[in-house]
Design a protein around this motif. Structure first.
Motif, mmCIF file in Angstrom:
data_model
loop_
_atom_site.group_PDB
_atom_site.id
_atom_site.type_symbol
_atom_site.label_atom_id
_atom_site.label_comp_id
_atom_site.label_asym_id
_atom_site.label_seq_id
_atom_site.Cartn_x
_atom_site.Cartn_y
_atom_site.Cartn_z
ATOM 1 N N HIS A 53 0.818 -1.213 0.000
ATOM 2 C CA HIS A 53 0.000 0.000 0.000
ATOM 3 C C HIS A 53 0.851 1.262 0.000
ATOM 4 N N LYS A 54 2.145 1.095 0.180
ATOM 5 C CA LYS A 54 3.052 2.234 0.241
ATOM 6 C C LYS A 54 4.337 1.873 -0.493
ATOM 7 N N GLN A 85 6.982 2.704 -10.669
ATOM 8 C CA GLN A 85 6.112 3.844 -10.387
ATOM 9 C C GLN A 85 6.104 4.869 -11.516
ATOM 10 N N LYS A 129 1.766 15.423 -13.098
ATOM 11 C CA LYS A 129 1.365 14.175 -12.444
ATOM 12 C C LYS A 129 1.100 14.432 -10.964
ATOM 13 N N ASP A 131 -1.110 13.207 -8.921
ATOM 14 C CA ASP A 131 -1.453 12.028 -8.132
ATOM 15 C C ASP A 131 -0.194 11.218 -7.848
ATOM 16 N N GLN A 132 -0.133 10.632 -6.670
ATOM 17 C CA GLN A 132 1.007 9.817 -6.245
ATOM 18 C C GLN A 132 2.324 10.582 -6.447
ATOM 19 N N ASP A 134 4.681 11.755 -4.356
ATOM 20 C CA ASP A 134 5.892 11.292 -3.682
ATOM 21 C C ASP A 134 6.501 10.088 -4.383
ATOM 22 N N GLU A 135 5.635 9.171 -4.839
ATOM 23 C CA GLU A 135 6.132 7.977 -5.520
ATOM 24 C C GLU A 135 6.774 8.336 -6.857
ATOM 25 N N ARG A 136 6.124 9.227 -7.627
ATOM 26 C CA ARG A 136 6.669 9.646 -8.921
ATOM 27 C C ARG A 136 7.983 10.413 -8.731
#
Length: 282
Positions: A53-54, A85, A129, A131-132, A134-136
């Motif tokens: 989930h993370k 990601q 982008k 959305d998401q 931190d992941e991107r």
């Protein structure tokens, strides 16, 4: 209560990472909160990563390697997880980017991803982008590791002066980004040139593009539109792109003169010296 959702390690790199983390944690006889304490994070974060989930950061992965004595296994997995990601259409491009021996790119609007500071990259991704984020962002920073390996790709970047003048992220972010570009003057394998506004019409006007060369594999030309990117090994496209790039290099300022222009833009547009709070310093 700890989340014990069952994972399929083959489903994705993220699921694989989570499954391995749970396996190593349980083998060490640690609960999620206990491992979190050793990693200086919460047990909840450990649980979120174990259940996919993370997305783990590289720092998290390397701390897990150290605490659990995994011999770098999680650090190696982190690269796969973070690459996953990236937009699906860019993942193969990132893989090729990491394997290229020579990369030449023309950028008309933003700094090339491999040379972006984290703050600048965040500002760019927030627009394209959100959305998401931190992941991107972590995935984009992971791409830059190719410049730190023992035999890094040779990188030649030609920028439009518009890249220097566009205030992405605010004055402090731009000042630091331009300073970061100047820092590459100490490296022989990274070169930056700028096409100044005074040139007028030039061969880069049709837009951004990147050429990648490999040992033993065909060259690749890569372009993007507003939806996704396009990579091709078509010999005619490679020839046309190489000719266009050579013309851009000839049109651009020299590496030394480009550095001087970057310094001048820093002073004129963003302040010669900028404090941590973004205010000019006397």
């Amino acid at each position: 209560m700890a989340n014990i959702r069952q994972l399929d390690p083959s489903a994705s790199p993220l699921d694989h990472f989570g499954s391995e983390l749970r396996h190593w944690r349980e083998a060490a006889g640690l609960s999620q909160p206990q491992l979190g304490a050793k990693l200086f994070c919460t047990g909840s974060l450990v649980g979120q990563i174990e259940t996919a989930h993370k997305v783990p950061t590289r720092d998290f992965a390397e701390r897990v390697d150290s605490v659990l004595g995994a011999g770098g296994a999680f650090g190696r997995l982190a690269g796969l997880v973070l690459r996953s990601q990236l937009p699906s259409w860019f993942q193969e491009v990132a893989r090729m980017e990491a394997q290229a021996t020579y990369i030449s790119t023309y950028q008309a609007q933003v700094v090339y991803g491999l040379l972006q500071t984290e703050a600048y990259a965040r500002a760019v991704l927030e627009v394209s982008k959100p959305d998401q984020l931190d992941e991107r962002l972590a995935a984009r920073m992971e791409r830059q590791r190719v410049l730190d390996r023992a035999a890094p790709s040779a990188l030649w970047v030609v920028l439009s002066e518009a890249v220097l003048r566009g205030e992405v992220g605010g004055r402090e972010v731009m000042w630091n980004q331009l300073a970061h570009l100047l820092s590459f003057r100490e490296r022989d394998d990274v070169n930056v040139q700028v096409v100044p506004f005074s040139v007028g019409a030039h061969r880069g006007l049709p837009g951004t593009f990147t050429l990648m060369r490999f040992d033993g594999d065909p060259d690749i030309a890569y372009t993007e539109d507003f939806i996704q990117g396009h990579a091709t090994a078509n010999p005619q496209a490679i020839r046309a792109g190489s000719l266009r790039y050579a013309q851009l290099q000839a049109t651009a300022l020299s590496v030394e003169a480009s550095g001087a222009l970057i310094s001048r833009v820093m002073e004129e547009s963003y302040g010669e010296h900028l404090g941590a709070d973004g205010r000019d310093m006397a």
